[in-house]
Design an enzyme around this catalytic site. Structure first.
Site, PDB file in Angstrom:
ATOM      1  N   GLY A 159      -0.860  -0.555   3.151  1.00 26.48           N
ATOM      2  CA  GLY A 159      -1.496  -1.613   2.382  1.00 26.48           C
ATOM      3  C   GLY A 159      -0.848  -2.927   2.758  1.00 26.48           C
ATOM      4  O   GLY A 159       0.055  -2.959   3.587  1.00 26.48           O
ATOM      5  N   SER A 160      -1.298  -4.032   2.166  1.00 24.66           N
ATOM      6  CA  SER A 160      -0.734  -5.329   2.541  1.00 24.66           C
ATOM      7  C   SER A 160      -1.268  -6.428   1.656  1.00 24.66           C
ATOM      8  O   SER A 160      -2.325  -6.299   1.044  1.00 24.66           O
ATOM      9  CB  SER A 160      -1.071  -5.685   4.007  1.00 24.66           C
ATOM     10  OG  SER A 160      -0.692  -4.687   4.902  1.00 24.66           O
ATOM     11  N   ASN A 161      -0.529  -7.554   1.636  1.00 25.70           N
ATOM     12  CA  ASN A 161      -1.029  -8.812   1.123  1.00 25.70           C
ATOM     13  C   ASN A 161      -1.078  -9.807   2.273  1.00 25.70           C
ATOM     14  O   ASN A 161      -0.132  -9.897   3.058  1.00 25.70           O
ATOM     15  CB  ASN A 161      -0.096  -9.412   0.060  1.00 25.70           C
ATOM     16  CG  ASN A 161       0.118  -8.504  -1.131  1.00 25.70           C
ATOM     17  OD1 ASN A 161      -0.814  -7.863  -1.594  1.00 25.70           O
ATOM     18  ND2 ASN A 161       1.342  -8.459  -1.632  1.00 25.70           N
TER      19      ASN A 161
ATOM     20  N   ASN B 160      -6.280  -5.690   0.253  1.00 24.73           N
ATOM     21  CA  ASN B 160      -6.820  -4.346   0.472  1.00 24.73           C
ATOM     22  C   ASN B 160      -8.079  -4.029  -0.306  1.00 24.73           C
ATOM     23  O   ASN B 160      -8.605  -2.921  -0.166  1.00 24.73           O
ATOM     24  CB  ASN B 160      -5.768  -3.251   0.231  1.00 24.73           C
ATOM     25  CG  ASN B 160      -4.493  -3.489   0.999  1.00 24.73           C
ATOM     26  OD1 ASN B 160      -3.412  -3.523   0.433  1.00 24.73           O
ATOM     27  ND2 ASN B 160      -4.603  -3.694   2.300  1.00 24.73           N
TER      28      ASN B 160
END
Length: 776
Positions: free
Chosen positions: A218-220, A494
């Site tokens: 996942g990520s920002n 995401n």
């Protein structure tokens, strides 16, 4: 084999020395073991990268190459956990069989043999060739016995590598979101008796969402344009991927320079000699795991009495079979061959289930899978071009011209003050109309629910489509995919493309790309509410991330405190009986809703939210697409499930020997070389941007981080010629416990500190930690 000769100095070596005195590459190490690699050509750049990467992580890299060469069972036996970084195979044997069938197909060799743009461009080939030589030079210098990392010191499975090993590794990364997800599904055989009932649409849809959203990736990504900066000019980018802290999905940080041609800094996954998340002097970018389903299924009708012959437009086609053999070490040390047969159709391999949900091969039909990235080696070209970007226009051009990004969004900024969101990646060409007209009865339900296409393989007209602007048939052209640029902000955490900017929602894209008008995760809502405030600087961005604020706490903690105070006799219901609330009510009422190390109430709330999960009635105010940032809200404290979740959280802390008002530092830490290091942050479902997903030990609390904030960068462009950039690699540069760079940045992370990046030449040369290694 070329063995590296080393010249080590401590200061005074500048960028010009890379092309002098026979130097192949110059490695200039600054604080925390970050190498700034300089070479006169791309081959030398790859050489320096390979040598430096092996220095820090030779055992983990050797483990990767052992995996893609299908030899885990030969050295470790058939059991074990496989290697989850590269596939979801259930053990070493299935991992080997999966990769051996890929190797026997020569799919990677065929892709490498193609000229660009489908195959690697010449500069990429030079970097890869140099990388292989650099890795091997390190290994030749140390020998197996000289490796300091106990994980592989003297191990027979550590060996020199070939370019084929590298390309196989990259291909495994590219198919992570497709074949990597349904690896276990490939181990099926023609029906020989009773078959299970097929899974339901709800089960399959849930499995797809879990497989794509719960894989530990996942990520920002927050791109702040000029209009949302404090100065009203320039830009600020936050890159915050949430990746595993162990094994082959670790990032490694570097700067790569060919004077006058190439200068980029950032991080990449282990063994990838390019910067995948980073910046140049004028542009910065990051990636977030995206929502498009990059694979799809076909149900093919079978000829009566012959389960390995299927029908397309009424004409019989024979399935192809591939017998695969791997060597397996037995308990007595001997090796014996193990064989399996894999079956395939024109659409792809035959499967028997998805994530354990049956898709049975019967006497009447079989299911077969197609991975849109099965022909994609182009991402190597994509990142090479991104590494030269000078603007968001260059970033967009690189994505569109190569069409090689396999399963991620791109968020970018530039010196001119532009902010970009792009989901130009590999997406199966399944339009909503195709899914409607060609979807099987099961597919008619899974496609709108989860974007999973299950099409009628008995009709050639039901194959994936083609766009004139696509680099190959079967995928959407860039013009059909979501992309938006502004001077305000663009972001992704995401969820789908819909609310990359809350003021200008993106609509009109195919369902397979993602949903529209649906509830956003607490983390997405936290990011949007934060971005809407504006006034960003690089310093305020860093403070914002490490404030560790929880949106879910804002929405529910006060109501939970009231529930706590109202419980009869101060006892909460739980799965194991009443539990005393103790100091929990006071802790929740006074909690500041952050996941800082000294916050009280945060650990209890984390366990509560974990037990609450997706309880349907957890909120009394439902989601409203007209108010996506503020709904749903208001905890339904009257619901017995909510009350039991609270009691179970209290029981968790009691079982771990922690008081209900424990500080986060008391119950969330990692241990490195015997030293306990407290870790701030929390799981994404809490609406915390600084995601850390801990591993709960019922007897001791959170004792390890499974995945979360990994390589973090904040890059600002303003009036200065040099970018204002800070970074942090939360788990540090080296997996080797003997390395001085094994946990140094982990301690920085614990303290909420950053590494001031040294990108420009003067900054590198003025590093008090400067150490220079010249590879000749």
């Amino acid at each position: 084999m070329l063995t590296a000769a080393l010249t080590i100095t401590t200061l005074g070596t500048g960028i010009a020395d890379a092309g002098q005195d026979g130097a192949k590459a110059v490695l200039r190490y600054t604080e925390h073991g970050i190498p700034h690699i300089v070479a006169k050509d791309f081959s030398g750049l790859g050489y320096g990268y390979g040598f430096a990467a092996a220095t820090d992580n030779v055992c983990e890299l050797a483990n990767i190459y052992l995996t893609v060469s299908a030899q885990r069972s030969k050295y470790f036996g058939p059991e074990g956990g496989g290697y989850p970084s590269l596939s979801e195979a259930g053990g070493n044997l299935h991992s080997d069989l999966f990769f051996q069938q890929l190797n026997d197909s020569h799919v990677v060799d065929k892709l490498v043999a193609q000229p660009a743009p489908l195959g690697p461009r010449p500069e990429v080939r030079e970097i890869v060739s140099g990388y292989v030589r650099g890795f091997n030079a390190y290994l030749a210098r140390t020998g197996r016995a000289g490796i300091s990392d106990p994980a592989c010191r003297g191990a027979g499975w550590v060996r020199p590598i070939t370019e084929q090993d590298f390309y196989r590794h990259y291909y495994a990364i590219a198919i992570t979101g497709g074949q990597g997800v349904f690896t276990e599904s490939l181990f099926t055989a023609p029906p020989s008796g009773a078959t299970p009932a097929p899974g339901t649409a709800d089960q399959l849809s849930a499995s797809v969402r879990q497989a794509l959203g719960g894989s530990g990736l996942g990520s920002n990504g927050l791109a702040i344009g000029a209009d949302s900066t404090a100065a009203g000019r320039g830009s600020v980018l936050l890159g915050n991927p949430h990746y595993p802290w162990q094994a082959g999905r670790r990032f490694w940080q570097s700067q790569l320079t060919v004077p006058g041609r190439f200068d980029v800094a950032g991080a990449s996954l282990l063994g990838m000699p390019f910067v995948q998340i980073g910046h140049t002097a004028d542009a910065a970018w990051t990636h977030t795991v995206s929502t498009p389903v990059t694979f799809g299924f076909f149900e093919v009708p079978l000829r009566a009495g012959d389960p390995t012959t299927y029908l397309v437009d009424g004409k019989a086609e024979k399935m192809t079979s591939r017998d695969v053999t791997v060597q397996v070490r037995r308990a007595d040390g001997s090796l014996e061959p193990v064989r399996r047969t894999f079956w395939s159709t024109r659409y792809g391999p035959v499967i028997g289930d998805f994530q354990g949900i049956p898709l049975p091969w019967t006497a009447k039909s079989a299911y077969t899978a197609r991975d849109a990235n099965a022909t994609n080696l182009r991402g190597l070209n994509t990142w090479f071009e991104l590494d030269q970007a000078r603007s968001t226009a260059d970033v967009s051009r690189a994505l569109s011209s190569t069409q090689g990004v396999p399963w991620v969004n791109t968020i970018a900024t530039d010196r001119a003050g532009n902010a970009l969101y792009s989901d130009v990646q590999v997406v199966p060409h399944v339009t909503d109309e195709l899914a409607k007209t060609c979807g099987t009865p099961l597919g008619q339900q899974t496609f709108p629910a989860a974007g999973l296409a299950i099409l009628d393989g008995g009709k050639s007209s039901c194959g994936w489509g083609a766009d004139p602007g696509a680099i190959e048939p079967g995928i959407f052209a860039p013009s059909r995919l979501p992309q938006q640029q502004s001077r305000d902000y663009e972001l992704n955490t995401n969820d789908s493309a819909w609310l990359a900017n809350a003021k200008t929602p993106i609509t009109g894209y195919p369902r397979i790309v993602g949903d529209i008008g649906t509830e956003r995760s607490p983390r997405t809502r936290e990011a949007l509410l934060t971005a809407e405030k504006g006034g960003f600087t690089t310093d305020s961005m860093k403070r914002m991330l490490f404030t560790d604020h929880s949106l879910l706490a804002d929405l529910t903690a006060a109501d939970l405190a009231k529930l706590c105070a109202s419980l009869p006799g101060g006892q909460a219901p739980s799965s194991s009986g009443p539990v005393p609330v103790g100091p929990a009510c006071t802790a929740l009422a006074s909690w500041d809703h952050t996941y800082s190390l000294d916050s009280r109430g945060s650990l209890l709330f984390q366990r509560f939210a974990a037990h609450l999960g997706g309880l349907p009635a957890r909120f009394t105010v439902p989601f409203d697409p007209k108010a996506p940032l503020t709904t749903p809200n208001t905890l339904n404290t009257a619901d017995p499930g909510v009350q039991k979740a609270f009691g179970d959280a209290l029981a968790d802390l009691r079982g771990a020997g922690l008081p209900a008002d424990a500080e986060l530092r008391d119950g969330q830490a990692v241990t490195r070389n015997g030293e306990r290091i407290p870790i701030h942050g929390g799981p994404g479902f809490l609406g915390v941007l600084d995601v850390v997903t801990p591993q709960w030990d019922p007897a001791r609390g959170n004792t390890e981080i499974v995945h979360g904030s990994s390589y973090i960068q904040v890059v600002g462009f303003s009036g200065r010629a040099c970018p204002d950039s800070s970074t942090l690699l939360t788990y540090s540069q080296s997996a080797n416990p003997k390395s001085p760079y094994h946990s140094d940045q982990t301690k920085l992370f614990s303290r909420g500190e950053w590494v001031k990046e040294r990108f420009c030449e003067a900054d590198i040369l003025h590093s008090p930690a400067l150490r220079v290694v010249v590879l000749r």
